[in-house]
Write a protein that holds these residues in place. Structure first.
Motif, PDB file in Angstrom:
ATOM      1  N   LYS A  74       0.993  -1.177  -0.043  1.00  0.00           N
ATOM      2  CA  LYS A  74       0.041   0.188  -0.021  1.00  0.00           C
ATOM      3  C   LYS A  74       0.896   1.163  -0.002  1.00  0.00           C
ATOM      4  N   VAL A  75       1.909   1.218   0.690  1.00  0.00           N
ATOM      5  CA  VAL A  75       2.858   2.393   0.734  1.00  0.00           C
ATOM      6  C   VAL A  75       3.392   2.692  -0.741  1.00  0.00           C
ATOM      7  N   LEU A  76       3.399   1.712  -1.571  1.00  0.00           N
ATOM      8  CA  LEU A  76       4.046   2.116  -2.975  1.00  0.00           C
ATOM      9  C   LEU A  76       3.187   2.983  -3.576  1.00  0.00           C
ATOM     10  N   LYS A  77       1.816   2.911  -3.389  1.00  0.00           N
ATOM     11  CA  LYS A  77       0.888   3.787  -4.022  1.00  0.00           C
ATOM     12  C   LYS A  77       1.301   5.318  -3.759  1.00  0.00           C
ATOM     13  N   TYR A  78       2.154   5.565  -2.619  1.00  0.00           N
ATOM     14  CA  TYR A  78       2.088   7.283  -2.145  1.00  0.00           C
ATOM     15  C   TYR A  78       3.616   7.341  -2.113  1.00  0.00           C
ATOM     16  N   SER A  79       4.413   6.630  -2.003  1.00  0.00           N
ATOM     17  CA  SER A  79       5.835   6.906  -1.741  1.00  0.00           C
ATOM     18  C   SER A  79       6.777   5.659  -2.269  1.00  0.00           C
ATOM     19  N   ASP A  80       7.893   6.216  -2.594  1.00  0.00           N
ATOM     20  CA  ASP A  80       8.643   5.145  -2.771  1.00  0.00           C
ATOM     21  C   ASP A  80       9.988   4.983  -1.616  1.00  0.00           C
ATOM     22  N   ASN A  81       9.601   5.471  -0.546  1.00  0.00           N
ATOM     23  CA  ASN A  81      10.357   5.701   0.740  1.00  0.00           C
ATOM     24  C   ASN A  81      10.102   4.250   1.502  1.00  0.00           C
ATOM     25  N   PRO A  82      11.137   3.135   1.637  1.00  0.00           N
ATOM     26  CA  PRO A  82      10.707   1.920   2.118  1.00  0.00           C
ATOM     27  C   PRO A  82      10.542   2.297   3.736  1.00  0.00           C
ATOM     28  N   LYS A  83      10.953   3.198   4.240  1.00  0.00           N
ATOM     29  CA  LYS A  83      10.619   3.356   5.502  1.00  0.00           C
ATOM     30  C   LYS A  83       9.530   4.289   6.084  1.00  0.00           C
ATOM     31  N   ALA A  84       8.471   4.363   5.067  1.00  0.00           N
ATOM     32  CA  ALA A  84       7.207   4.951   5.145  1.00  0.00           C
ATOM     33  C   ALA A  84       6.264   4.116   5.447  1.00  0.00           C
ATOM     34  N   VAL A 116       6.270   3.012  18.519  1.00  0.00           N
ATOM     35  CA  VAL A 116       5.689   1.489  18.092  1.00  0.00           C
ATOM     36  C   VAL A 116       6.561   0.924  16.828  1.00  0.00           C
ATOM     37  N   SER A 117       7.155   1.990  15.945  1.00  0.00           N
ATOM     38  CA  SER A 117       7.917   1.518  14.651  1.00  0.00           C
ATOM     39  C   SER A 117       8.961   2.660  14.502  1.00  0.00           C
ATOM     40  N   PRO A 118       9.972   2.228  15.526  1.00  0.00           N
ATOM     41  CA  PRO A 118      11.167   3.258  15.187  1.00  0.00           C
ATOM     42  C   PRO A 118      11.803   3.432  14.088  1.00  0.00           C
ATOM     43  N   ASP A 119      11.705   2.349  13.148  1.00  0.00           N
ATOM     44  CA  ASP A 119      12.458   2.503  11.768  1.00  0.00           C
ATOM     45  C   ASP A 119      11.781   3.452  11.009  1.00  0.00           C
ATOM     46  N   THR A 120      10.486   3.657  11.191  1.00  0.00           N
ATOM     47  CA  THR A 120       9.762   4.472  10.309  1.00  0.00           C
ATOM     48  C   THR A 120      10.123   5.733  10.499  1.00  0.00           C
ATOM     49  N   ASN A 121      10.256   6.518   8.953  1.00  0.00           N
ATOM     50  CA  ASN A 121      10.702   8.086   9.157  1.00  0.00           C
ATOM     51  C   ASN A 121       9.679   8.817   8.294  1.00  0.00           C
ATOM     52  N   GLU A 122       8.591   8.306   7.976  1.00  0.00           N
ATOM     53  CA  GLU A 122       7.825   9.354   7.302  1.00  0.00           C
ATOM     54  C   GLU A 122       6.180   8.731   7.220  1.00  0.00           C
ATOM     55  N   ILE A 123       5.230   9.542   7.275  1.00  0.00           N
ATOM     56  CA  ILE A 123       3.882   8.929   7.188  1.00  0.00           C
ATOM     57  C   ILE A 123       3.178   9.715   6.010  1.00  0.00           C
ATOM     58  N   VAL A 124       2.739   8.690   5.188  1.00  0.00           N
ATOM     59  CA  VAL A 124       1.962   9.293   3.975  1.00  0.00           C
ATOM     60  C   VAL A 124       0.809   9.067   4.021  1.00  0.00           C
ATOM     61  N   PRO A 156      -9.621  11.608  -7.447  1.00  0.00           N
ATOM     62  CA  PRO A 156      -8.133  11.987  -7.247  1.00  0.00           C
ATOM     63  C   PRO A 156      -7.925  12.283  -5.658  1.00  0.00           C
ATOM     64  N   GLN A 157      -6.635  12.079  -5.475  1.00  0.00           N
ATOM     65  CA  GLN A 157      -6.441  12.145  -3.857  1.00  0.00           C
ATOM     66  C   GLN A 157      -5.156  12.927  -3.614  1.00  0.00           C
ATOM     67  N   HIS A 158      -4.943  14.133  -3.019  1.00  0.00           N
ATOM     68  CA  HIS A 158      -3.799  14.638  -2.738  1.00  0.00           C
ATOM     69  C   HIS A 158      -2.814  13.613  -1.528  1.00  0.00           C
ATOM     70  N   VAL A 159      -1.794  13.451  -1.976  1.00  0.00           N
ATOM     71  CA  VAL A 159      -0.968  12.827  -1.371  1.00  0.00           C
ATOM     72  C   VAL A 159      -0.178  13.659  -0.448  1.00  0.00           C
ATOM     73  N   LEU A 160      -0.169  13.532   0.778  1.00  0.00           N
ATOM     74  CA  LEU A 160       0.272  14.532   1.832  1.00  0.00           C
ATOM     75  C   LEU A 160       1.529  13.534   2.682  1.00  0.00           C
ATOM     76  N   HIS A 161       2.519  14.507   3.178  1.00  0.00           N
ATOM     77  CA  HIS A 161       3.614  13.754   3.531  1.00  0.00           C
ATOM     78  C   HIS A 161       3.883  14.272   4.978  1.00  0.00           C
ATOM     79  N   LEU A 162       4.391  13.430   6.032  1.00  0.00           N
ATOM     80  CA  LEU A 162       4.863  13.865   7.472  1.00  0.00           C
ATOM     81  C   LEU A 162       6.175  13.385   7.626  1.00  0.00           C
ATOM     82  N   VAL A 163       6.969  14.248   7.643  1.00  0.00           N
ATOM     83  CA  VAL A 163       8.501  13.603   7.740  1.00  0.00           C
ATOM     84  C   VAL A 163       8.753  13.522   9.151  1.00  0.00           C
ATOM     85  N   LEU A 164       9.146  12.359   9.691  1.00  0.00           N
ATOM     86  CA  LEU A 164       9.322  12.299  11.226  1.00  0.00           C
ATOM     87  C   LEU A 164      10.699  12.388  11.530  1.00  0.00           C
TER      88      LEU A 164
END
Length: 164
Positions: A74-84, A116-124, A156-164
């Motif tokens: 599901k992440v791949l629909k919004y981001s190419d960040n493997p830690k998102a 809960v997920s310390p390796d995650t560095n972005e929420i999309v 259509p959806q806006h893809v929004l990003h929150l960098v952690l």
């Protein structure tokens, strides 16, 4: 259900079976159901990844909201960040809307994810272009609109990003 709106204590917790009864009584107006799903429907969805996280927004020890943090394809629909991770199905029970609880819950998101997920560095997330109230909420809560559009099942959806 009484709610101390002058100074609510808001926290994010992982869903447990103890929340099932109250989340089963969750109500959203039909216009909001066009953009999200009821918590129990998401929790019981068999395609939900075991490594994803169901999150309950608590106010004064009462479940008032819900969202999921999903990983995997599901992440791949919004981001190419493997830690998102992708935030999905965000909602506040109708009787608690308009009290600032959604914004308070989102402000707690970075700290919660770090725990809960310390390796995650972005929420999309993807938010329907017609859902202006949600777009404004996410932008006020620190998400950035990098002008990406995702063609979702409901438009259509806006893809929004929150960098952690």
């Amino acid at each position: 259900m009484e709610l101390n709106t002058s100074n609510p204590t808001v926290k994010l917790v992982e869903y447990t079976d103890a929340h099932t009864s109250q989340l089963s009584n969750f109500y959203l107006p039909q216009v909001q159901l066009e953009f999200t799903s009821l918590p129990i429907d998401k929790i019981n969805n068999p395609s939900f990844s075991n490594s994803s996280i169901h999150v309950v927004i608590m106010s004064n020890n009462e479940p008032v909201g819900y969202f999921a943090l999903e990983d995997g394809e599901k992440v791949l629909k919004y981001s190419d960040n493997p830690k998102a991770m992708v935030l999905t199905s965000f909602s506040i029970n109708a009787e608690f809307q308009g009290k600032g609880l959604a914004k308070l819950g989102l402000k707690l998101l970075p700290t919660f994810v770090n725990e809960v997920s310390p390796d995650t560095n972005e929420i999309v997330l993807g938010v329907n272009k017609r859902n202006t109230a949600a777009i404004n909420l996410y932008l006020k809560s620190g998400f950035a609109d990098e002008k990406q559009i995702y063609e979702g099942p409901k438009g259509p959806q806006h893809v929004l990003h929150l960098v952690l």
